[in-house]
Enzyme design. Structure first.
Site, mmCIF file in Angstrom:
data_model
loop_
_atom_site.group_PDB
_atom_site.id
_atom_site.type_symbol
_atom_site.label_atom_id
_atom_site.label_comp_id
_atom_site.label_asym_id
_atom_site.label_seq_id
_atom_site.Cartn_x
_atom_site.Cartn_y
_atom_site.Cartn_z
ATOM 1 C CB SER A 66 -20.143 17.397 -114.197
ATOM 2 O OG SER A 66 -18.984 18.013 -114.716
ATOM 3 C CE1 TYR B 165 -18.359 12.844 -116.180
ATOM 4 C CE2 TYR B 165 -17.903 15.181 -116.499
ATOM 5 C CZ TYR B 165 -18.132 14.110 -115.663
ATOM 6 O OH TYR B 165 -18.146 14.300 -114.302
#
Length: 332
Positions: free
Chosen positions: A129, A154
């Site tokens: 990501s 995350y």
């Protein structure tokens, strides 16, 4: 060629499945269809995939974070490579439910590395990501930048996935490619993402929450451009030749950014949404929220140079296309 796709009922996973099927390949999809958002949307994506699949798509409903069950569920299937796109998504939700991220993104990623190792796959591409860059002030973000200061759990799990993958590439010479996705949008997107939330609220005449008082920039990347990059990576596993790969590894492990290579001001994108929706947005200006970053911007030189990646869809074209799909899907 047969590819196992995790998160096959997800936004990117379903789009990748359709692209590989269109090339005449066979796809095995796995997804646990959890309720992080409405499972009906996930099932609708699967129906869309099946409509184009013939008999070349098989779906397995299972949680890949359960290793024993994973081996049992896939016992009757053979595959050449893996696209590991499944994960617990969302920066903000990681603050509310951190254990879901440890289970899916850490345990689940380790399980997929073990599966790839024991099955002897030719290549595993996995989703990282742009969040790993944290509050990086150098723009655009390059794959060789330091990424050891995450600002959300995350992001930390995605960086951990990259580290685990580097270890497996070293120990077992397993070809691996990590992809740092930048703000993906388009048809069949996720309801927790900005483009979906803002479109729905504008059409309903509800206020939209705009954080950091509008001083936000994102590298918005159209879903077809993302999929083109994933396919190019699947087709080109990194060589175990000792050469330095994108991301700095000398093992068969490469890391690429996949973005549009443009950092768009959020207020400009809101203007495009207003034009496409045919009405002005009621804007609720808010401060920056925990875990968020003010800017993302992808340096895509490595993937462009090595794999010929070239995104083609600007937000000026993509936003109206998304709104058109949103209206049709939601009948508004």
């Amino acid at each position: 060629m047969t590819t196992l796709i995790t998160g096959a009922a997800g936004f990117i996973g379903a789009a990748l499945a359709k692209a590989l099927l269109a090339r005449g390949e066979t796809v095995i999809g796995i997804d646990n269809l959890n309720d992080y958002y409405d499972p009906a949307l996930k099932r609708a994506r699967l129906d869309d995939v099946r409509a184009a699949a013939g008999n070349r798509f098989a779906f397995v409903e299972h949680d890949f974070a359960d290793m024993a069950g994973l081996n049992t569920a896939l016992a009757g299937y053979e595959f050449d490579r893996i696209a590991h796109l499944g994960a617990q998504a969302g920066v903000r939700y990681s603050i509310e439910n951190p254990h879901a991220y440890a289970q899916s993104n850490l345990v689940g990623h380790l399980n997929m590395l073990e599966l790839a190792r024991h099955r002897g796959v030719a290549h595993m591409v996995y989703a990282s990501s742009s969040s790993v860059y944290g509050g990086n002030e150098k723009v655009p973000f390059g794959v060789d930048d330091r990424v050891d200061h995450p600002v959300s759990l995350y992001a930390a799990t995605k960086k951990a996935d990259e580290l685990m993958s580097e270890t497996y590439a070293h120990l077992y010479r397993l070809p691996l490619t990590g992809l740092r996705f930048f703000t993906v949008y388009g048809p069949w997107g996720r309801p927790d993402m900005m483009m979906w939330i803002f479109t729905g609220k504008i059409l309903r005449g509800e206020p939209i929450p705009v954080f950091n008082h509008g001083e936000m920039y994102r590298d918005f990347t159209w879903i077809d451009d993302i999929v083109a990059g994933v396919v190019a990576c699947l087709d080109h596993p990194p060589a175990d030749d000792g050469a330095v790969k994108p991301g700095g590894s000398t093992k068969p492990h490469a890391i690429y950014n996949i973005g549009n290579n443009r950092s768009e001001h959020l207020m400009r994108v809101i203007g495009l949404l207003e034009d496409a929706c045919g009405r002005k947005a009621e804007i609720q200006m808010l401060p920056m929220q925990a875990g968020d970053v003010p800017r993302t911007f992808a340096d895509i030189d490595a993937i462009k140079r090595n794999l010929g990646y070239a995104p083609t869809t600007s937000v000026d074209e993509g936003v109206p296309r998304f709104v058109e799909w949103f209206r049709q899907y939601n009948r508004v």
